[in-house]
Structure formats: C-alpha cells, structure tokens
Design a protein around this motif. Structure first.
Motif, PDB file in Angstrom:
ATOM      1  N   MET A 177      -7.053  -9.589  -2.791  1.00 11.00           N
ATOM      2  CA  MET A 177      -5.827  -9.245  -3.573  1.00 11.00           C
ATOM      3  C   MET A 177      -5.416  -7.787  -3.793  1.00 11.00           C
ATOM      4  SD  MET A 177      -4.789 -11.924  -3.225  1.00 11.00           S
ATOM      5  CE  MET A 177      -3.129 -12.650  -4.320  1.00 11.00           C
ATOM      6  N   VAL A 178      -6.485  -6.841  -3.421  1.00 12.08           N
ATOM      7  CA  VAL A 178      -6.170  -5.442  -3.577  1.00 12.08           C
ATOM      8  C   VAL A 178      -5.704  -4.749  -2.417  1.00 12.08           C
ATOM      9  CG1 VAL A 178      -7.358  -3.103  -4.281  1.00 12.08           C
ATOM     10  CG2 VAL A 178      -8.102  -5.211  -5.428  1.00 12.08           C
ATOM     11  N   PRO A 179      -4.503  -4.023  -2.518  1.00  9.63           N
ATOM     12  CA  PRO A 179      -3.922  -3.437  -1.361  1.00  9.63           C
ATOM     13  C   PRO A 179      -4.279  -2.054  -0.816  1.00  9.63           C
ATOM     14  CG  PRO A 179      -2.701  -2.829  -3.503  1.00  9.63           C
ATOM     15  CD  PRO A 179      -3.584  -3.770  -3.762  1.00  9.63           C
ATOM     16  N   ASN A 180      -5.674  -2.526  -0.068  1.00 13.15           N
ATOM     17  CA  ASN A 180      -6.193  -1.275   0.511  1.00 13.15           C
ATOM     18  C   ASN A 180      -6.346  -1.322   2.017  1.00 13.15           C
ATOM     19  OD1 ASN A 180      -7.836  -3.652   0.953  1.00 13.15           O
ATOM     20  ND2 ASN A 180      -9.607  -2.977  -0.077  1.00 13.15           N
ATOM     21  N   SER A 181      -5.512  -2.138   2.579  1.00 15.41           N
ATOM     22  CA  SER A 181      -5.313  -1.937   4.131  1.00 15.41           C
ATOM     23  C   SER A 181      -3.831  -1.208   4.337  1.00 15.41           C
ATOM     24  CB  SER A 181      -5.108  -3.427   4.753  1.00 15.41           C
ATOM     25  OG  SER A 181      -6.400  -4.096   4.498  1.00 15.41           O
ATOM     26  N   ILE A 219       5.347  -3.646  10.242  1.00 17.12           N
ATOM     27  CA  ILE A 219       4.916  -3.306   8.991  1.00 17.12           C
ATOM     28  C   ILE A 219       4.005  -4.310   8.597  1.00 17.12           C
ATOM     29  CG2 ILE A 219       5.219  -2.849   6.476  1.00 17.12           C
ATOM     30  CD1 ILE A 219       7.865  -1.613   7.267  1.00 17.12           C
ATOM     31  N   MET A 220       2.800  -4.032   8.090  1.00 19.29           N
ATOM     32  CA  MET A 220       1.812  -5.261   7.863  1.00 19.29           C
ATOM     33  C   MET A 220       1.465  -5.233   6.021  1.00 19.29           C
ATOM     34  SD  MET A 220      -1.090  -4.819  10.885  1.00 19.29           S
ATOM     35  CE  MET A 220      -0.674  -2.721  10.718  1.00 19.29           C
ATOM     36  N   ALA A 221       1.301  -6.701   5.791  1.00 21.41           N
ATOM     37  CA  ALA A 221       0.915  -6.676   4.238  1.00 21.41           C
ATOM     38  C   ALA A 221      -0.222  -5.727   4.031  1.00 21.41           C
ATOM     39  CB  ALA A 221       0.637  -8.064   3.865  1.00 21.41           C
ATOM     40  N   ALA A 222      -0.340  -5.005   3.208  1.00 16.61           N
ATOM     41  CA  ALA A 222      -1.688  -4.004   2.546  1.00 16.61           C
ATOM     42  C   ALA A 222      -2.721  -5.110   1.946  1.00 16.61           C
ATOM     43  CB  ALA A 222      -1.282  -3.110   1.606  1.00 16.61           C
ATOM     44  N   ALA A 223      -2.256  -6.252   1.660  1.00 12.85           N
ATOM     45  CA  ALA A 223      -2.949  -7.433   0.616  1.00 12.85           C
ATOM     46  C   ALA A 223      -2.393  -8.637   0.875  1.00 12.85           C
ATOM     47  CB  ALA A 223      -3.599  -6.946  -0.561  1.00 12.85           C
ATOM     48  N   PRO A 299      -1.009   5.483  -3.630  1.00 10.02           N
ATOM     49  CA  PRO A 299      -1.381   4.374  -2.782  1.00 10.02           C
ATOM     50  C   PRO A 299      -2.703   4.899  -2.090  1.00 10.02           C
ATOM     51  CG  PRO A 299       0.975   4.606  -2.419  1.00 10.02           C
ATOM     52  CD  PRO A 299       0.411   5.831  -3.450  1.00 10.02           C
ATOM     53  N   ALA A 300      -2.727   6.135  -1.931  1.00  6.14           N
ATOM     54  CA  ALA A 300      -4.188   6.826  -1.282  1.00  6.14           C
ATOM     55  C   ALA A 300      -5.295   6.291  -1.795  1.00  6.14           C
ATOM     56  CB  ALA A 300      -3.823   8.245  -1.169  1.00  6.14           C
ATOM     57  N   LYS A 301      -5.483   6.334  -3.103  1.00  8.28           N
ATOM     58  CA  LYS A 301      -6.588   5.991  -3.788  1.00  8.28           C
ATOM     59  C   LYS A 301      -6.921   4.348  -3.534  1.00  8.28           C
ATOM     60  CE  LYS A 301      -5.791   8.988  -7.899  1.00  8.28           C
ATOM     61  NZ  LYS A 301      -5.830   8.974  -9.355  1.00  8.28           N
ATOM     62  N   PHE A 302      -5.975   3.653  -3.203  1.00  7.84           N
ATOM     63  CA  PHE A 302      -6.234   2.416  -2.789  1.00  7.84           C
ATOM     64  C   PHE A 302      -6.769   2.239  -1.359  1.00  7.84           C
ATOM     65  CE2 PHE A 302      -3.781   1.572  -6.747  1.00  7.84           C
ATOM     66  CZ  PHE A 302      -4.155   0.709  -7.138  1.00  7.84           C
ATOM     67  N   LEU A 303      -5.841   2.840  -0.342  1.00  5.39           N
ATOM     68  CA  LEU A 303      -6.352   2.756   0.643  1.00  5.39           C
ATOM     69  C   LEU A 303      -7.791   3.361   1.293  1.00  5.39           C
ATOM     70  CD1 LEU A 303      -2.775   3.719   2.426  1.00  5.39           C
ATOM     71  CD2 LEU A 303      -3.894   1.507   1.948  1.00  5.39           C
ATOM     72  N   ASN A 308     -11.745  -2.595  -4.425  1.00  2.00           N
ATOM     73  CA  ASN A 308     -11.600  -2.361  -5.875  1.00  2.00           C
ATOM     74  C   ASN A 308     -10.778  -1.536  -6.659  1.00  2.00           C
ATOM     75  OD1 ASN A 308     -14.064  -3.947  -6.131  1.00  2.00           O
ATOM     76  ND2 ASN A 308     -15.255  -2.437  -5.712  1.00  2.00           N
ATOM     77  N   VAL A 309     -10.112  -1.914  -7.582  1.00  4.42           N
ATOM     78  CA  VAL A 309      -9.172  -1.056  -8.324  1.00  4.42           C
ATOM     79  C   VAL A 309      -9.798   0.551  -8.687  1.00  4.42           C
ATOM     80  CG1 VAL A 309      -7.591  -0.568 -10.168  1.00  4.42           C
ATOM     81  CG2 VAL A 309      -7.732  -2.897  -9.075  1.00  4.42           C
ATOM     82  N   PRO A 310      -9.364   1.387  -8.423  1.00  6.68           N
ATOM     83  CA  PRO A 310     -10.223   2.759  -8.309  1.00  6.68           C
ATOM     84  C   PRO A 310      -9.944   3.561  -9.583  1.00  6.68           C
ATOM     85  CG  PRO A 310      -8.096   3.187  -7.070  1.00  6.68           C
ATOM     86  CD  PRO A 310      -8.117   1.828  -7.117  1.00  6.68           C
ATOM     87  N   PHE A 311      -9.418   2.577 -10.720  1.00  6.63           N
ATOM     88  CA  PHE A 311      -9.010   3.328 -11.848  1.00  6.63           C
ATOM     89  C   PHE A 311      -9.152   2.156 -12.966  1.00  6.63           C
ATOM     90  CE2 PHE A 311      -5.098   2.718  -9.604  1.00  6.63           C
ATOM     91  CZ  PHE A 311      -4.474   1.942 -10.652  1.00  6.63           C
ATOM     92  N   ASP A 312      -9.241   2.404 -14.045  1.00  6.59           N
ATOM     93  CA  ASP A 312      -9.058   1.373 -15.357  1.00  6.59           C
ATOM     94  C   ASP A 312      -7.524   1.165 -15.730  1.00  6.59           C
ATOM     95  OD1 ASP A 312     -10.425   1.157 -18.586  1.00  6.59           O
ATOM     96  OD2 ASP A 312      -8.967   0.062 -17.435  1.00  6.59           O
TER      97      ASP A 312
END
Length: 322
Positions: A177-181, A219-223, A299-303, A308-312
């Motif tokens: 469910m994390v948008p990293n794609s 356009i594709m879903a990132a998650a 968004p670059a941090k997620f991609l 995992n979520v790259p921050f608190d």
C-alpha cells in the motif's frame, strides 16, 4: 402333579405330590446340570480330541476354533483400518504443514538451504556410545494415545502457522500500500520543492513530481488502494486521487482521461488514467503527488524506498500546496 410309586414289598402305594414351583426349580436344576456337563465334556473330551487328533471330534473343534480366530482377525482388521485412517489424516495434515511452512519461510525471508540445515540428520563420525536399551513394542492403547497426541500437536501447529502467515501477509499488504512504484516510465521534468512558477515566474512550492509524456500515455497506480475521487480541479485539471490507507493519498493530475471511478479497488501497476494537459498546465505531462495526512511530501523519497514509509508520519510537516 402326582407320582405313584408301587413295589411288591410295600404294603401300599406311595404318592409323591409336586407343585408348579417345585417343578420349575427341578427344571432349572436340570438345565444347570446339563450345562455343567456339556462344559466338562467340551474341556475334557473336545480339547483332548483336538490335541490327539481324533477323527471326527477334532474336525468339529477345528471349525469352532477357526470361527473364533476369524472373529478375532476381523476385529483386528477393523482396528487396523481405523488406525490407518488416522495415520492417513495425520499424513495429510503434515503435508499441509510442510506446504504452509514453505510459504511462511518464503515470506519471512528464510532461505531453502537454511531449512535443509535445520532438518538435516546429524553428521556421522566422532565418538558415539552408551548402553543399548531395546524399545518395547507399544500396545494398541499406547498407539492410540500417541496418534491422538500427534493429531492434537498437528492441529496446534497448523493454527500457529496460520496465525504467523496471516501476520506476514498483513505486513506484505502494508508494504504494497506504500506508493513506491513509478506511475509512468520516463524522466522527471520538475521535482518537489521551490521553483519559478511557469505562469507568474515567481518562486512557488511545487508539491509533486512532473513526468513529461505524450498525451494518451498510460498512467499506472503507484500502489494498491481505493479510488477516492475523479473530479475536475481548476489547477489540477482532471484529477485522480487514490487512498492507500494510513493517511497516504496519491494524486494524478492534468490527465486527459481517467479510467476508473470513485470507490474502485486498484492494484499496483494498474493503468488508471492517461496523460494530458488539462487544468493549469503548459503541456502534456503527469503531475504526481504523495500526501500524508493531507500534507504533501516529496514523492521521490517513496519511489526510492523499498516499501517502507521513509519518515516518521508524526513528524511530517511542511507547507501545504497543490
């Protein structure tokens, strides 16, 4: 009932009278005597005849003994069939446990060679010894107790594996469910942060990533997630929002066409829209945003992450914008 007894030496005939109770008692006594006599004959004569091989009696005794052995054999077969059925059920449970163990070990990151090391027999060689204590042959009751104990252990282990597998799947689904794609294959034209606005030339915060592409590009879903809205926005144009849970939302703006509707379930990599230049746009491109609790994030941090979520999220902050 009366019985008359006459004899030449007697002066008169003697009369014996019996009532019904006495006759019944006499009959019961006669039956008991006959049963005892028959038992004596069986043990004293038939068994002796069977041992010594008398021509006729030995064959009769052999038939009786054969029938007893047949009944005993049938009883043993029924018990063995029930035991075999239990063993078959246990084998099926163990096969399911083995298959589940392979899936769970794969989800947990355990390598097959590590499992082989755990189940490998002890290496031969070195000093071994000790007294020899032969194992006693277990009774049928002991076998039943052992099978029951193994069956209970198999059920417990199955429930335990099911729980562990469920928890591991939950973790895997959370990462999905994390948008990293990447929503679009192509270079990034404009990144997250302050830039010169293309319309006013004044410094302004760009709240997402721009992916330049031709109109109609998929356009594709990132998650995976649920489509939150597919409305038109003056600045974003045709805007698609996907809710990924835990406060995570992705936006796909300036699209020419949206292929899903509000409430639809989408999966990672599914084509959900097409590139366009609607709204406040200077040319065909995708404007991609990631929001945490309504606050735009880079968004670059997620991609660049690994699921995992790259921050608190509790520390998420920054200036709100579109």
């Amino acid at each position: 009932m009366q019985i008359l007894i006459t004899h030449g030496s007697l002066a008169r005939t003697r009369v014996l009278s019996f009532n019904r109770l006495q006759l019944a008692a006499a009959l019961v006594g006669l039956v008991i005597v006959l049963m005892a006599l028959s038992g004596t004959i069986y043990h004293a004569v038939f068994l002796k005849a069977a041992r010594e091989g008398w021509p006729v009696v030995s064959q009769v005794v052999r038939l009786v003994v054969r029938d007893e052995f047949a009944q005993r054999d049938r009883f043993m077969r029924e018990n063995l069939d029930a035991m075999a059925q239990k063993v078959g059920e246990m084998q099926a449970k163990l096969v399911r446990l083995e298959a589940m163990g392979e899936r769970v070990s794969g989800l947990a990151g355990v390598k097959p060679e590590e499992l082989r090391q755990m189940t490998a027999p002890p290496a031969k060689g070195g000093g071994q010894g000790g007294p020899f204590v032969p194992a006693k042959t277990p009774s049928m009751q002991q076998l039943n107790d052992l099978v029951t104990s193994l069956d209970s252990s198999a059920d417990l282990n199955t429930d335990l594996f099911t729980l562990v597998e469920s928890r591991l799947f939950e973790r895997r689904l959370s990462s999905l469910m994390v948008p990293n794609s990447r929503p679009l294959n192509g270079p990034v034209g404009s990144g997250f942060g302050f830039r010169s606005d293309p319309f006013t030339s004044r410094a302004a915060l760009h709240t997402g990533l721009d992916f330049p592409a031709d109109t109609g590009t998929s356009i594709m879903a990132a998650a995976g997630g649920v489509v939150r809205s597919t409305d038109y926005h003056p600045a974003y144009g045709n805007l698609l929002e996907v809710d990924h849970g835990n406060g995570l939302v992705t936006r796909y703006a300036h699209t020419s066409r949206i292929l899903v509707k509000a409430g639809d379930l989408v999966k990672r990599g599914q084509v959900v829209a097409e590139v366009g230049t609607t709204g406040r746009s200077t040319g065909p491109h995708l404007h991609f945003e990631v929001l945490v609790e309504g606050v735009p994030q880079d968004p670059a941090k997620f991609l660049a992450g690994k699921g995992n979520v790259p921050f608190d999220q509790a520390d998420a902050g920054g200036t709100k914008g579109h």
